[in-house]
Every structure is written in C-alpha cells, then in structure tokens.
Design an enzyme around this catalytic site. Structure first.
Site, PDB file in Angstrom:
ATOM      1  N   HIS A   1      -3.777   0.940  11.912  1.00  0.00           N
ATOM      2  CA  HIS A   1      -3.540  -0.322  12.625  1.00  0.00           C
ATOM      3  C   HIS A   1      -4.893  -0.931  13.000  1.00  0.00           C
ATOM      4  O   HIS A   1      -5.654  -0.312  13.748  1.00  0.00           O
ATOM      5  CB  HIS A   1      -2.719  -0.011  13.883  1.00  0.00           C
ATOM      6  CG  HIS A   1      -2.437  -1.198  14.743  1.00  0.00           C
ATOM      7  ND1 HIS A   1      -2.528  -2.502  14.282  1.00  0.00           N
ATOM      8  CD2 HIS A   1      -2.042  -1.283  16.033  1.00  0.00           C
ATOM      9  CE1 HIS A   1      -2.219  -3.324  15.267  1.00  0.00           C
ATOM     10  NE2 HIS A   1      -1.925  -2.620  16.339  1.00  0.00           N
TER      11      HIS A   1
ATOM     12  N   ARG B   1       9.031   2.403   9.639  1.00  0.00           N
ATOM     13  CA  ARG B   1       8.648   3.398   8.633  1.00  0.00           C
ATOM     14  C   ARG B   1       8.701   4.812   9.197  1.00  0.00           C
ATOM     15  O   ARG B   1       9.121   5.752   8.522  1.00  0.00           O
ATOM     16  CB  ARG B   1       7.225   3.085   8.146  1.00  0.00           C
ATOM     17  CG  ARG B   1       6.830   3.795   6.885  1.00  0.00           C
ATOM     18  CD  ARG B   1       5.523   3.255   6.361  1.00  0.00           C
ATOM     19  NE  ARG B   1       4.381   3.660   7.157  1.00  0.00           N
ATOM     20  CZ  ARG B   1       3.785   4.841   7.082  1.00  0.00           C
ATOM     21  NH1 ARG B   1       4.226   5.754   6.241  1.00  0.00           N
ATOM     22  NH2 ARG B   1       2.735   5.127   7.840  1.00  0.00           N
TER      23      ARG B   1
ATOM     24  N   ASN C   1     -10.267  -2.932   2.530  1.00  0.00           N
ATOM     25  CA  ASN C   1      -9.940  -3.018   1.106  1.00  0.00           C
ATOM     26  C   ASN C   1     -11.222  -2.874   0.290  1.00  0.00           C
ATOM     27  O   ASN C   1     -12.324  -2.951   0.832  1.00  0.00           O
ATOM     28  CB  ASN C   1      -9.306  -4.378   0.777  1.00  0.00           C
ATOM     29  CG  ASN C   1      -7.820  -4.419   1.131  1.00  0.00           C
ATOM     30  OD1 ASN C   1      -7.176  -3.389   1.286  1.00  0.00           O
ATOM     31  ND2 ASN C   1      -7.290  -5.623   1.249  1.00  0.00           N
TER      32      ASN C   1
ATOM     33  N   ARG D   1      -7.346   7.091   3.878  1.00  0.00           N
ATOM     34  CA  ARG D   1      -6.282   6.940   2.869  1.00  0.00           C
ATOM     35  C   ARG D   1      -6.653   5.785   1.944  1.00  0.00           C
ATOM     36  O   ARG D   1      -6.851   4.660   2.395  1.00  0.00           O
ATOM     37  CB  ARG D   1      -4.923   6.689   3.527  1.00  0.00           C
ATOM     38  CG  ARG D   1      -3.772   6.614   2.508  1.00  0.00           C
ATOM     39  CD  ARG D   1      -2.419   6.493   3.213  1.00  0.00           C
ATOM     40  NE  ARG D   1      -1.327   6.380   2.269  1.00  0.00           N
ATOM     41  CZ  ARG D   1      -0.893   5.227   1.746  1.00  0.00           C
ATOM     42  NH1 ARG D   1      -1.472   4.092   2.086  1.00  0.00           N
ATOM     43  NH2 ARG D   1       0.106   5.203   0.888  1.00  0.00           N
TER      44      ARG D   1
ATOM     45  N   HIS E   1       0.830  -1.216   0.000  1.00  0.00           N
ATOM     46  CA  HIS E   1       0.000   0.000   0.000  1.00  0.00           C
ATOM     47  C   HIS E   1       0.865   1.268   0.000  1.00  0.00           C
ATOM     48  O   HIS E   1       0.520   2.266   0.626  1.00  0.00           O
ATOM     49  CB  HIS E   1      -0.954   0.040   1.200  1.00  0.00           C
ATOM     50  CG  HIS E   1      -1.955  -1.064   1.231  1.00  0.00           C
ATOM     51  ND1 HIS E   1      -3.232  -0.938   0.735  1.00  0.00           N
ATOM     52  CD2 HIS E   1      -1.873  -2.350   1.693  1.00  0.00           C
ATOM     53  CE1 HIS E   1      -3.901  -2.076   0.900  1.00  0.00           C
ATOM     54  NE2 HIS E   1      -3.092  -2.956   1.464  1.00  0.00           N
TER      55      HIS E   1
END
Ligand code: HDD
Length: 712
Positions: free
Chosen positions: A346, A376, A155, A119, A82
């Site tokens: 998360h 990240r 998704n 997002r 992603h």
C-alpha cells in the site's frame, strides 16, 4: 520491566529480525503423524468412511468433510492487477545518513540492515499467465523499519498511463481480456485497449515505454524500479523536498527480444520467477541501489512539465539521481501462498520522514490499495498475517473482525480513557505528522492545464532511443496494432503518434495497413535523455547462463577449460545433448548432459558454446535441433563461441557473413559480431575471456539484417 517497556516501544532491527519473526509461524512437518485441524491423529486418509465397502459415504466422516471443505476454500481472489508475481526476502542498507532531507529512520544509519520483502509482478495477466508477456513489471518493496512498515510500490517504468486515478478502472478494463469472451490473456494487442489509447492522448508517452524493450525484461534482477509518483522527504525540522524514487540494478538493465519472449512464454512460462529463485539459491544475490531525485520546494514550477504529473519523468540529466543505499535479496520464500500471495502492499504505508504530494494518481492510489486488500484477504486483520506484520509494535484500539489473531488484554478499546491511563497514547513527538502543505482551492472536477502536454516527453523518449531500440518499438507497434481488427482505430493510432514523430508514424502505418500521415508531425523537442536508453546501461557477464551443445566424441579440454573460465566469471553452464546422460569425449572422458532438446531451448540461454571434436561436430551438423538452436541464438543477437571442429558445424548453420577462425588459424581468437572462435586449444584462456566479454555485451545488434536473413 524497563526492558519490556523499551521493547514495546522500539524494536532493535537487524537483518534477520523479520526472518526470526516469520520463524515463529513456520511449521515443520518432517517425521510427524497426520492429524485433523483439531490435532486428532488419523489412521488413514485414502478412503472415505462408508456404510459397507461399496456403500454410501457417511456424514459423520469428519476427516472427509474437513479435508474437502478446506480444499473447496483454498483459493482467494487474485489481485485485480499484478496478479502474477514472485517474491523474495532481503535487506536494505543506506550508504549515508539522509538527515538533511528526511527523518525516516531506515535512511539514517549505514550500519543498520533493514529487512525487506520484494514482490515483482506483471500487471495484466492472471495468476497463471506467462512471465515474459509484453507488460509493465511491478516492483513492490516492503521495508520492515523500526518506525513501522514502509512500502515503496513501484514499477519498472518511470511514468504511468494516466493522470488521475479515477481513470484507472477504465484503462484496466480496456487492457484486460475483453469481457464477452475473455480473450486475449495478458496482452494489450486488442481492440478495446487501442480504442482507449486513441481516445486518451495522455497515454502516448507510456505507450512508447510499453512498446519498448523495457516491457520484456531479461530478468527481474536486470530491471530498474521507479516510484513513479512524486513523494516528499521531510526532515526533523519539518522542511520538505519533492522526491522521486529509483531502484538501479547492479547487473544493468537488459531485455529479451519479442520473438524470444513469446517463445519463452510457451517453453518456460515461469522464466522470470525461476531465474530469481535459482539466482538466490546459487548465492547470486540480486542487488539494487536506491536512488532519489531531490527537488527543492521552490523549484516546483521550474520545469516545462508539471512535477505532479505521473505521465512525466524528471530527466536524470536535469535532476541527477543521488544513490543513497542498496538492497540485497538473499532468501527465497518458504511458502508461496503464505508470503508472496498474502503480502499486501500500500503506497499509503509511509513512515515519519516520507510524505505524499497532490499528484492526483497518487491520491487515488492511497484509497485503492487498502480497499482491495479487504476483499482479497477477507477482512481488516490482514496486517496480522506473518508477512505483513511490522517489526515495530502495534498498539491501538482496533479489535475484532474476521481472523483476529492477537488476544488484546483488558476492558479498554477506546480513547481517551482513564482506566488505562489513556494508553495506548498518541506520541506527539515521534508520531507521524502530516506535512502541513497549505491548500486552497475551489472544489472542481477538472484537470490542470499544466498536465495537458501529451506528446513532448514521448518525443524526448523516442529521441533517446538507439537505432535498434527504435526498430523494436516500430515492430512492437506492428504486432500490437496489427492485432487490432478495427481499421479506424489503426488509422487513429498512426495519426496520434504523428504527434510524437513523423517517421515513427509513417513506419507504423507501413506495417499495419494504414495510411501514412499527410502532415509533418512531431513537435519542438529535439533533446534526448541518454539515461533512458538501455544501450547505456551496465554490462557484465556475471549470472548469465550458457548452453554447451555437446555430443559423443567432443574435445574434453575445450569443454572443461571454457566451462571453468565461465564459472570463474560467475556465468553458469548447462550441457545440452540429444539425450540426457553420460557423454564420452574423444579421449574417453565422461561428461553428464543435463538437458536434451525437448527439456530446454535456445531462448532460455544468454549464449551458446560448441566445442571441438570431429564426431561431436558431425553429429551436431546432422541434427536439425542443434542447427535451429544456434540459428536462433544468432538471430536473437546472442554471443556464440566455438573451438576447433565445432567451427565446421557453425559453418553449416545460418551464421553467415561473420568471420570465423579458418583452418589456417594457428591460435588467434577471432571475434566478430559476438561470434568468438579459435582453432588452437592451447590458448583457451584468451578465448574464454573474449567469450565472457561477448556475453557481457548482452546482444550484438551490429549483425546486419539478421532478422531478414536468418529464418525462424
Ligand atoms: Fe497499483 C497493485 C504499482 C497505479 C491500484 N500496483 C500494484 C502492485 C504494484 C503497483 C507494483 C503490485 C503489488 C504487489 O506485488 O502486491 N500502481 C503501481 C504504480 C502505479 C500504480 C507504480 C503508478 C504510479 N495502482 C495504480 C492506480 C491504482 C492502483 C492509479 C488505482 C487507483 N494497484 C492497485 C490495486 C492493486 C495494485 C488495485 C492490486 C493488488 C493490490 O493493489 O494489492 O490496489
């Protein structure tokens, strides 16, 4: 004092609460002077400090060193999956109190607007890859609720590839570019992925979805979202229900066609993100209703699949989706990196009233997301980044770590303590209590037998597709498996999908040079689930985009009246001409063309209009680009409309076998297969309405054999 205490415990959440919180971090640079990061004003930034104009740069040039060091460190690792995404702000409102099922506060009071950040993403491609690749789309939502952040990390497909999270690194390695040469980018069409597919039958169902049109959405505003995993709602009596989350777009679910998607990837790689950005800027706020499928705990074993198996969906016809609220996205980000890139989702971010199940995919996800943010975002304090901060107050004994922002007061950072009266203190009444599911079992590295039905829902999905959706799936197999160079794998694909449907397997074999199955395949599933076919979705013209092909000598009335009708229906228009700039109508009125055939393309529009005007029609008929534009729109099954002499131009294109308004036509609107024409300017009102209907239809698949007949 009481007020401060109250505020410390319970924020008053409003639609703009998150925006206001973010404002505290936002910096405006208008009319400012250039400084270093230490706030020292600079006199120049164009030359480094040198010993003589042609001499070496000096070590003491603190400005050069700071500027360069910052630049050298500006990139953070992209998400391992992603990586490419686009975010927007908005709010969520529930329609009714869900108290019977859950104590989640943001699902109780319809007057509360809970701020959200969403997002959308593709999964496989890297951060700079194209938007319109064939892939699953991510749809992650962070709700900033009064009880803390709740993340619904979803998704656009209701199921997943694998049963158990331990296989996630394997599937991702197989689908990502191959490690020896990093080819191909953002594509499943290669040996390693299909090698993994044929070795892992549980993928069969998800492959059907991945090769369907769902994998190339027309817009992030026009796709569903699914929580995929089975979660629990828990009410304030501690009673639980199994649930599945759904997002349903009010514009319906619509897709591109594959040829179009590939062309867009080159012409407008930011297609989906620009679409979202523009829609929000134009006030066409994307809206999604939140739905839940709710199952009683005692119905856990009522189905012919395991409800904890993430490779299965709960057919909506069996377990209806109850619509419980709506999300509206109404604000674009101010800074892509600060918001969209640094946001950290998360599935483990839950609030009281929402709980997990033993779904083995979900259980593994609960580890992976927090872990990935550490690398990240560079340490354990990423929750303090403005976009990740909850609106609910944070009080705990966690301290230190890279980039700590808060200045935590006092000597106490442990619990229990007496120095601070044991604050911050657990709250047994309002604090999160895990659902007390009884668990008893032997430690085994094994999979439940109830998960091992790999093909029946794949067949259910196949049975549910319309003819054109089936054709697109077959073509997707021809593309994806056609790109596989290993013959053995191609044959294995045919054999594997023979378990889904014999006709499908035979058709796959035809296109990829494999042998059709010698045995009758399929299984006992004859049912269909109409809800999964995109043919049955909502169809509206609102927010669609139409190209007007116009040249000098056009009919001004045709253009302006049709444009007005479309605008009134919420459809936007762009004027496309050989040259950008002013055009003159046949009665010398002016119109501005904003696009030429190099800056735009047919694939970037939902429909095309060609106005009347002899000179305009003649010019269009002599321009290969205009002909190609219309042919391509026709081939991609889009609505096309034309008035008066514009129809003569249409007749010179590849639009064949469709009735157009002829010379003798005295004003009737002729509509056939999504092509709308009229020869009389007096009734443009009705013409506009017919065109809007044709646009709303999204695609006109009844155009026979267009794929074969129209070149390109
Ligand atoms: Fe995942 C990101 C959705 C299974 C591990 N996932 C990620 C994102 C979405 C999903 C939308 C992007 C979030 C964002 O925009 O920042 N993932 C799903 C869904 C799944 C799923 C719906 C199936 C139910 N994911 C899944 C599994 C694992 C992961 C089984 C590993 C065990 N996912 C991750 C990750 C990512 C991620 C590695 C990459 C970036 C991130 O988390 O923040 O942790």
């Amino acid at each position: 004092m009481a007020d401060i205490k109250e505020q410390k415990q319970k924020p008053n959440i409003k639609e703009d609460s998150k925006t206001n919180q973010l404002k505290g971090f936002s910096v405006n640079h208008d009319d400012t002077k250039l400084t270093t990061n230490q706030g020292v004003k600079l006199s120049s930034t164009d030359d480094s400090l040198k010993a003589g104009e042609r001499g070496p740069t000096l070590m003491e040039d603190f400005h050069f060193r700071e500027k360069m060091t910052h630049f050298d460190h500006e990139r953070i690792p992209e998400r391992v999956v992603h990586a490419r995404g686009f975010g927007a702000h908005g709010y969520f409102q529930c329609y009714k109190p869900m108290t019977e099922y859950t104590k989640a506060k943001f699902l109780q009071d319809p007057s509360v607007k809970t701020p959200v950040f969403v997002r959308f993403s593709t999964v496989v491609g890297s951060r700079g890859s194209a938007d319109t690749v064939r892939d699953v789309r991510g749809f992650a939502t962070k709700f900033y609720t009064e009880d803390g952040n709740y993340d619904l990390v979803a998704n656009n497909m209701p199921i997943f590839f694998i049963h158990d999270a331990i296989k996630f690194p394997d599937i991702v390695h197989s689908i990502k570019p191959e490690p020896h040469n990093e080819i191909p980018q953002a594509s499943a069409a290669h040996n390693t992925f299909w090698d993994f597919v044929v070795s892992t039958p549980e993928l069969a169902h998800m492959i059907m979805w991945l090769l369907s049109d769902r994998a190339i959405p027309r817009s992030y505003r026009m796709m569903e979202g699914f929580g995929v995993n089975t979660f629990r709602f828990v009410n304030d009596m501690g009673k639980a229900h199994f649930i599945k989350f759904h997002w349903k777009p009010l514009l319906g679910v619509h897709s591109l066609v594959w040829d179009e998607a590939q062309k867009i990837a080159g012409k407008a790689p930011d297609f989906n993100r620009r679409d979202l950005w523009d829609a929000i800027n134009m006030g066409q706020f994307p809206e999604f209703e939140l739905g839940v499928q709710i199952l009683k705990e005692e119905d856990e074993f009522k189905f012919d699949f395991d409800i904890l198996d993430a490779t299965k969906f709960w057919p909506e016809e069996d377990v209806p989706v109850e619509i419980i609220g709506k999300m509206t996205l109404n604000r674009n980000t101010e800074n892509f990196f600060a918001e969209t890139e640094q946001v950290a989702f998360h599935p483990g971010n839950v609030v009281p009233g929402i709980d997990f199940t033993n779904d083995p995919l979900l259980q593994g996800r609960l580890f992976s997301y927090l872990d990935t943010q550490l690398i990240r975002l560079g340490g354990p304090n990423f929750h303090e980044l403005p976009i990740n901060r909850p609106l609910a107050p944070i009080h705990n004994n966690q301290r230190d770590g890279y980039h700590r922002m808060t200045i935590d007061q006092g000597a106490v950072s442990y619990s229990p303590n007496s120095i601070q009266n044991n604050a911050p203190m657990p709250d047994p009444k309002n604090g999160y209590i895990h659902y007390q599911e009884k668990v008893d079992g032997k430690k085994v590295r094994a999979r439940s037998e109830s998960f091992k039905d790999f093909y029946r829902q794949a067949t259910l999905f196949w049975n549910s597709m319309s003819d054109i959706e089936k054709q697109h799936i077959i073509e997707a197999f021809h593309f994806e498996v056609g790109k596989v160079s290993c013959k053995k794998i191609k044959q294995q694909v045919v054999d594997m999908f023979n378990n889904v449907d014999s006709m499908l397997a035979t058709e796959i074999a035809k296109g990829v040079g494999a042998t059709p199955p010698s045995t009758v395949g399929g299984n006992d599933v004859v049912a269909a689930s109409p809800a999964v076919s995109m043919e049955n979705t909502i169809k509206v013209a609102q927010t669609r985009k139409v190209a007007f092909l116009v040249e000098n000598g056009f009919n001004y009335q045709d253009v302006t009246q049709t444009m007005q009708a479309l605008k009134d229906a919420g459809v936007s228009v762009e004027i496309v001409s050989k040259n950008i700039g002013v055009l003159n109508s046949m009665d010398n009125q002016e119109l501005e063309a904003g696009q030429n055939y190099l800056t735009t393309a047919s694939v970037l529009y939902d429909a095309v209009f060609i106005p009347g005007g002899r000179e305009c029609a003649n010019t269009l008929a002599n321009q290969g680009d205009s002909m190609g534009f219309v042919n391509e729109a026709f081939k991609h099954a889009k609505a096309i409309a034309s008035s008066n002499e514009g129809i003569d131009f249409l007749e010179s294109t590849q639009i064949q076998g469709v009735a157009l308004a002829g010379m003798e036509n005295t004003g009737d609107v002729v509509t056939e297969l999504g092509v709308v024409t009229i020869r009389n300017t007096a009734d443009l009102g009705k013409f506009g309405q017919e065109f809007i209907k044709a646009i709303a239809e999204h695609r006109h698949w009844a155009r026979k054999d267009i794929k074969e007949k129209v070149p390109g």
